[in-house]
Enzyme design. Structure first.
Site, PDB file in Angstrom:
ATOM      1  N   ARG A   1      13.271 -23.142  -4.906  1.00  8.88           N
ATOM      2  CA  ARG A   1      14.101 -22.836  -3.741  1.00  8.88           C
ATOM      3  C   ARG A   1      13.996 -21.356  -3.390  1.00  8.88           C
ATOM      4  NH1 ARG A   1      20.186 -25.403  -4.548  1.00  8.88           N
ATOM      5  NH2 ARG A   1      19.633 -27.620  -4.410  1.00  8.88           N
TER       6      ARG A   1
ATOM      7  N   GLU B   1       0.823  -1.203   0.000  1.00  5.31           N
ATOM      8  CA  GLU B   1       0.000   0.000   0.000  1.00  5.31           C
ATOM      9  C   GLU B   1       0.864   1.262   0.000  1.00  5.31           C
ATOM     10  OE1 GLU B   1      -2.159  -3.057   2.703  1.00  5.31           O
ATOM     11  OE2 GLU B   1      -0.110  -2.587   2.045  1.00  5.31           O
TER      12      GLU B   1
ATOM     13  N   LEU C   1      15.445 -39.331   5.267  1.00  2.62           N
ATOM     14  CA  LEU C   1      14.820 -38.165   5.887  1.00  2.62           C
ATOM     15  C   LEU C   1      13.466 -37.878   5.254  1.00  2.62           C
ATOM     16  CD1 LEU C   1      14.978 -35.975   7.965  1.00  2.62           C
ATOM     17  CD2 LEU C   1      16.405 -34.620   6.408  1.00  2.62           C
ATOM     18  N   ASN C   2      13.358 -38.036   3.942  1.00  3.85           N
ATOM     19  CA  ASN C   2      12.058 -37.894   3.293  1.00  3.85           C
ATOM     20  C   ASN C   2      11.041 -38.846   3.922  1.00  3.85           C
ATOM     21  OD1 ASN C   2      13.016 -35.975   1.541  1.00  3.85           O
ATOM     22  ND2 ASN C   2      13.143 -37.337  -0.236  1.00  3.85           N
TER      23      ASN C   2
ATOM     24  N   TRP D   1      23.209 -36.501 -13.228  1.00  2.00           N
ATOM     25  CA  TRP D   1      21.922 -35.862 -12.981  1.00  2.00           C
ATOM     26  C   TRP D   1      20.850 -36.743 -13.583  1.00  2.00           C
ATOM     27  CZ3 TRP D   1      22.062 -32.056  -9.593  1.00  2.00           C
ATOM     28  CH2 TRP D   1      23.208 -31.263  -9.482  1.00  2.00           C
TER      29      TRP D   1
ATOM     30  N   THR E   1      23.185 -35.921   3.037  1.00  2.00           N
ATOM     31  CA  THR E   1      23.372 -35.209   1.776  1.00  2.00           C
ATOM     32  C   THR E   1      24.606 -34.321   1.846  1.00  2.00           C
ATOM     33  OG1 THR E   1      21.001 -35.233   1.314  1.00  2.00           O
ATOM     34  CG2 THR E   1      22.310 -33.554   0.195  1.00  2.00           C
TER      35      THR E   1
END
Length: 364
Positions: free
Chosen positions: A182, A47, A296-297, A168, A194
């Site tokens: 990200r 604003e 961890l996932n 990859w 990781t």
């Protein structure tokens, strides 16, 4: 309001931890006389930017309508109350998408405007504004960030070969797109596995951004090397959570600028993930971007702490014996699975980007 929402989207990488808000000022004759979106924390809100834009072009805002994607704030935070700025400028009407969930505002901005005789209408663009600020709403309503888990996998769900090779699986366009996700997060989270395997920077690269998201490392036994590359990224905070109160290891990491928090679960051997999310909310993390390994996932999924999955699927099959997206289960019945709803499926380069949300997770 659509233009105000488009302005709000320009704050996607900028305004954290404040919400992404856009504002369009329209004269009584129907002419757009000012535009703005929320700047970096400590800077002006949408604003005020719009009012300054109008003033810079010599436009009179008295009697104007402010179209804004979130309730104007009514409290003194890093900046002054936006509702007071609108009143001082002589705005006659405010059209807002929805109320601010912050308990310090939560209708008080609307009330102050109405008490001063300003017409207030609420509703247009509500769903789009809330989605743009899903993390902010999560932090205010649930006292925890919105958790988005990102992974890159083959079409048969492999994220790494048995020997750990993963770079990859997906194409460069998919990786660049992942960096944009990200950039919108307040913080990126990974595990020490990781860090030890890849020595990553875990910063935003190849995407123009005015800020780097903070980095969260889950390291139950404080094995993060003080020489890790993650400490080389300037202008971000590194938060390491551990279950081990080893003073020497903690001191070495703190000397590199990390904040070390001891937060064990009931077993005493792992970090308490639910408590971690509460602590990150205290640190004003709205969206948490998880980029971790399958262990961890799996822990996040097993505890029901994932809100959304961001998956990049490559057109390749990598076979058995490899690592999957998440290690959890085994389940005894199909009904025990984590049910998702599709949000979006889009081709990015040679790969598919799938955005899926845990059913009912946005109901807060």
């Amino acid at each position: 309001m659509q233009e105000a929402l488009e302005l709000a989207a320009q704050a996607l990488f900028l305004s954290n931890p404040n919400p992404r808000v856009g504002c369009v000022l329209v004269s009584p004759a129907g002419e757009v006389i000012g535009r703005g979106f929320t700047q970096q924390a400590g800077g002006p809100h949408a604003e005020v930017v719009a009012l300054r834009d109008a003033a810079a072009h010599g436009r009179d805002v008295r009697g104007a309508t402010a179209w804004v994607t979130l309730e104007p704030c009514a409290h003194q935070g890093r900046t002054g109350p936006c509702c007071d700025a609108l009143l001082a400028a002589g705005v006659a009407r405010v059209v807002a998408s929805l109320a601010d969930p912050n308990p310090l505002v939560s209708g008080q901005g609307f009330a102050r405007l109405r008490a001063a005789g300003v017409q207030v209408d609420v509703g247009p663009g509500a769903q789009a504004s809330r989605e743009l600020n899903i993390g902010f709403f999560s932090r205010m309503a649930r006292a925890r960030p919105w958790v988005r888990m990102k992974a890159a996998a083959s079409l048969d769900g492999v994220t790494a070969l048995a020997n750990g090779a993963s770079q990859w699986i997906t194409s460069e366009p998919a990786r660049a797109d992942g960096h944009a996700w990200r950039a919108r997060a307040c913080a990126v989270l990974t595990g020490v596995g990781t860090v030890l395997a890849d020595d990553p920077l875990l910063n935003v690269r190849g995407v123009a951004t005015p800020r780097q998201p903070h980095l969260v490392v889950l390291d139950s036994q404080l094995r993060t090397p003080a020489a890790a590359r993650l400490f080389e990224v300037p202008d971000r905070q590194v938060w390491i959570y551990t279950a081990n109160a080893d003073p020497a290891a903690a001191a070495a990491l703190q000397a590199r600028g990390a904040a070390v928090t001891v937060l064990p679960d009931a077993s005493g051997s792992r970090v308490d993930l639910a408590a971690l999310l509460r602590d990150l909310a205290r640190r004003e993390v709205n969206e948490l971007h998880v980029e971790a390994g399958h262990e961890l996932n799996g822990a996040f999924l097993r505890l029901g702490l994932v809100d959304e999955l961001l998956l990049y699927l490559a057109p390749v099959l990598l076979g058995s014996g490899a690592r999957g997206l998440a290690h959890w289960g085994p389940l005894a019945a199909l009904s025990e699975g984590e049910r998702l709803t599709w949000r979006e499926v889009r081709q990015v380069g040679a790969d598919l980007r799938v955005l899926a949300r845990v059913e009912g997770r946005e109901d807060f």
